[in-house]
Write an enzyme that holds these catalytic residues in place. Structure first.
Site, PDB file in Angstrom:
ATOM      1  N   ARG A  48       0.837  -1.195   0.000  1.00 52.29           N
ATOM      2  CA  ARG A  48       0.000   0.000   0.000  1.00 52.29           C
ATOM      3  C   ARG A  48       0.878   1.254   0.000  1.00 52.29           C
ATOM      4  O   ARG A  48       2.055   1.201   0.367  1.00 52.29           O
ATOM      5  CB  ARG A  48      -0.908   0.023   1.239  1.00 52.29           C
ATOM      6  CG  ARG A  48      -1.837  -1.170   1.369  1.00 52.29           C
ATOM      7  CD  ARG A  48      -2.622  -1.105   2.669  1.00 52.29           C
ATOM      8  NE  ARG A  48      -3.565  -2.213   2.814  1.00 52.29           N
ATOM      9  CZ  ARG A  48      -3.280  -3.364   3.415  1.00 52.29           C
ATOM     10  NH1 ARG A  48      -2.074  -3.554   3.935  1.00 52.29           N
ATOM     11  NH2 ARG A  48      -4.188  -4.309   3.511  1.00 52.29           N
ATOM     12  N   LYS A  84      -1.611  -2.482   7.998  1.00 53.10           N
ATOM     13  CA  LYS A  84      -2.676  -1.899   8.807  1.00 53.10           C
ATOM     14  C   LYS A  84      -2.682  -2.515  10.205  1.00 53.10           C
ATOM     15  O   LYS A  84      -2.453  -3.708  10.365  1.00 53.10           O
ATOM     16  CB  LYS A  84      -4.035  -2.129   8.132  1.00 53.10           C
ATOM     17  CG  LYS A  84      -4.242  -1.301   6.858  1.00 53.10           C
ATOM     18  CD  LYS A  84      -5.633  -1.523   6.303  1.00 53.10           C
ATOM     19  CE  LYS A  84      -5.897  -0.620   5.102  1.00 53.10           C
ATOM     20  NZ  LYS A  84      -7.264  -0.820   4.552  1.00 53.10           N
ATOM     21  N   ARG A  88      -1.154  -1.779  -6.914  1.00 56.44           N
ATOM     22  CA  ARG A  88      -1.408  -2.901  -5.988  1.00 56.44           C
ATOM     23  C   ARG A  88      -2.369  -3.887  -6.646  1.00 56.44           C
ATOM     24  O   ARG A  88      -2.183  -5.105  -6.571  1.00 56.44           O
ATOM     25  CB  ARG A  88      -1.987  -2.346  -4.682  1.00 56.44           C
ATOM     26  CG  ARG A  88      -2.365  -3.385  -3.625  1.00 56.44           C
ATOM     27  CD  ARG A  88      -2.700  -2.654  -2.325  1.00 56.44           C
ATOM     28  NE  ARG A  88      -3.422  -3.466  -1.359  1.00 56.44           N
ATOM     29  CZ  ARG A  88      -2.848  -4.301  -0.488  1.00 56.44           C
ATOM     30  NH1 ARG A  88      -1.545  -4.467  -0.500  1.00 56.44           N
ATOM     31  NH2 ARG A  88      -3.583  -4.976   0.385  1.00 56.44           N
ATOM     32  N   HIS A  98      -3.930  -9.204   3.486  1.00 58.28           N
ATOM     33  CA  HIS A  98      -5.363  -9.207   3.763  1.00 58.28           C
ATOM     34  C   HIS A  98      -5.678 -10.132   4.931  1.00 58.28           C
ATOM     35  O   HIS A  98      -5.042 -11.171   5.108  1.00 58.28           O
ATOM     36  CB  HIS A  98      -6.144  -9.675   2.532  1.00 58.28           C
ATOM     37  CG  HIS A  98      -6.256  -8.637   1.468  1.00 58.28           C
ATOM     38  ND1 HIS A  98      -6.515  -8.941   0.146  1.00 58.28           N
ATOM     39  CD2 HIS A  98      -6.148  -7.280   1.521  1.00 58.28           C
ATOM     40  CE1 HIS A  98      -6.561  -7.825  -0.567  1.00 58.28           C
ATOM     41  NE2 HIS A  98      -6.339  -6.811   0.254  1.00 58.28           N
ATOM     42  N   TYR A 121      -9.930  -8.975  -6.523  1.00 56.97           N
ATOM     43  CA  TYR A 121      -8.936  -8.864  -7.582  1.00 56.97           C
ATOM     44  C   TYR A 121      -9.075  -9.962  -8.633  1.00 56.97           C
ATOM     45  O   TYR A 121      -8.333  -9.992  -9.598  1.00 56.97           O
ATOM     46  CB  TYR A 121      -7.519  -8.930  -6.991  1.00 56.97           C
ATOM     47  CG  TYR A 121      -7.203  -7.801  -6.058  1.00 56.97           C
ATOM     48  CD1 TYR A 121      -6.879  -6.540  -6.552  1.00 56.97           C
ATOM     49  CD2 TYR A 121      -7.223  -7.983  -4.686  1.00 56.97           C
ATOM     50  CE1 TYR A 121      -6.594  -5.494  -5.692  1.00 56.97           C
ATOM     51  CE2 TYR A 121      -6.931  -6.943  -3.817  1.00 56.97           C
ATOM     52  CZ  TYR A 121      -6.616  -5.697  -4.327  1.00 56.97           C
ATOM     53  OH  TYR A 121      -6.336  -4.668  -3.472  1.00 56.97           O
ATOM     54  N   HIS A 136      -2.787   2.546  -5.706  1.00 55.79           N
ATOM     55  CA  HIS A 136      -3.707   1.434  -5.464  1.00 55.79           C
ATOM     56  C   HIS A 136      -3.918   0.602  -6.730  1.00 55.79           C
ATOM     57  O   HIS A 136      -4.071  -0.621  -6.653  1.00 55.79           O
ATOM     58  CB  HIS A 136      -5.056   1.935  -4.955  1.00 55.79           C
ATOM     59  CG  HIS A 136      -6.003   0.817  -4.625  1.00 55.79           C
ATOM     60  ND1 HIS A 136      -5.815  -0.006  -3.528  1.00 55.79           N
ATOM     61  CD2 HIS A 136      -7.108   0.354  -5.258  1.00 55.79           C
ATOM     62  CE1 HIS A 136      -6.779  -0.925  -3.509  1.00 55.79           C
ATOM     63  NE2 HIS A 136      -7.569  -0.723  -4.534  1.00 55.79           N
TER      64      HIS A 136
END
Length: 295
Positions: free
Chosen positions: A146, A170, A242, A265, A274, A239
């Site tokens: 990211r 994150k 990504r 994730h 995706y 993004h």
């Protein structure tokens, strides 16, 4: 009304970013202001769903997109879950709320040809910023990280001996991704240009020309500028790179679970967004290869 304890909860227990916390606080204040204006009471801890529904109606009438409204309601949901957890309320007024329907946005990745054009055909300037910019693009495409993860990447996160990169994602979730050969070579070239620029002895890997930590607008702008040369796609952003990373891996037969881990994730559901482009590629391969489709 103040939301100090809730904000501290988001910061210390949930490890949310400053940007996310600010968005939550703004949403709560917006709803509180609405209640004060409409009901002469800004205490949203003692609220009923009908009041929330009226706020939603006012947001729709103001022209906000459903996705934006859903995000605001998500802030309220998190707030009321916190109040339940801390026993400040007994019933969550949003417990039966259903999100507004939104149109699914298709993120169109860059093609392999477009990536080759940027990384092979375009001439980057032979100076610090040119080498840095190419290294940033290589980093995005080789790792799928990211924008915020790249900005916060440190020199110590690159392990040349183990050929790995440590990424802090994150909520401070750490993951390790492989350091590919081409990216390793690019990083070593970048390092020779970086040393004279690093006058402040910064720990961050990527710096501005003045030796400071890079910032979001700089990263977005450089991606948009270089890919505007190679692509006519409307959206050109970190993004999308990504998204490109994930799609190209899946197109080449990579396991979905492996891509999930590389992207950082928490669940497969996040990674599956995706797969629609790889499905198109799969259909193309199927049409060419299946015996019943051959003449």
């Amino acid at each position: 009304m103040p939301f100090t304890s809730f904000i501290e909860y988001l910061k210390l227990e949930k490890n949310y970013s400053v940007h996310t916390i600010t968005a939550y606080e703004n949403d709560l204040c917006s709803f509180s202001d609405f209640c004060k204006e409409e009901y002469e009471d800004d205490d949203i801890t003692n609220i009923h769903y009908v009041q929330i529904r009226n706020w939603i109606v006012s947001l729709v009438e103001s022209g906000l997109q459903n996705a934006t409204i859903n995000r605001k309601i998500s802030s309220l949901k998190t707030f009321y879950k916190y109040l339940l957890k801390t026993k400040q309320i007994e019933i969550n007024p949003l417990v039966k709320h259903k999100a507004l329907k939104t149109a699914k946005k298709v993120q169109v990745p860059f093609s392999e040809k477009e990536m080759e054009t940027v990384l092979v055909d375009i001439s980057f300037t032979n100076d610090y910023e040119g080498v840095r910019n190419k290294t940033i693009i290589e980093m995005f495409y080789a790792t799928g990280m990211r924008k915020a993860e790249l900005i916060n990447l440190k020199l110590s996160d690159i392990d040349y001996a183990a050929k790995t990169i440590r990424i802090l994602g994150k909520r401070n979730k750490e993951r390790i991704v492989p350091l590919l050969g081409k990216l390793e070579n690019q990083l070593k070239e970048y390092d020779s240009y970086r040393k004279p620029v690093d006058v402040h002895q910064k720990e961050e890997l990527f710096l501005t020309g003045k030796g400071n930590k890079i910032y979001p607008n700089l990263v977005y702008r450089l991606i948009n500028d270089y890919f505007s040369i190679a692509s006519t796609k409307v959206k050109k952003s970190p993004h999308i790179l990504r998204h490109t990373f994930a799609t190209h891996l899946l197109n080449q037969g990579a396991d979905l679970n492996a891509v999930k881990e590389l992207l950082g994730h928490a669940s497969l559901a996040s990674t599956q967004v995706y797969t629609h482009n790889s499905l198109a590629e799969l259909k193309n391969v199927y049409a060419k290869a299946h015996p019943r489709n051959k003449k």
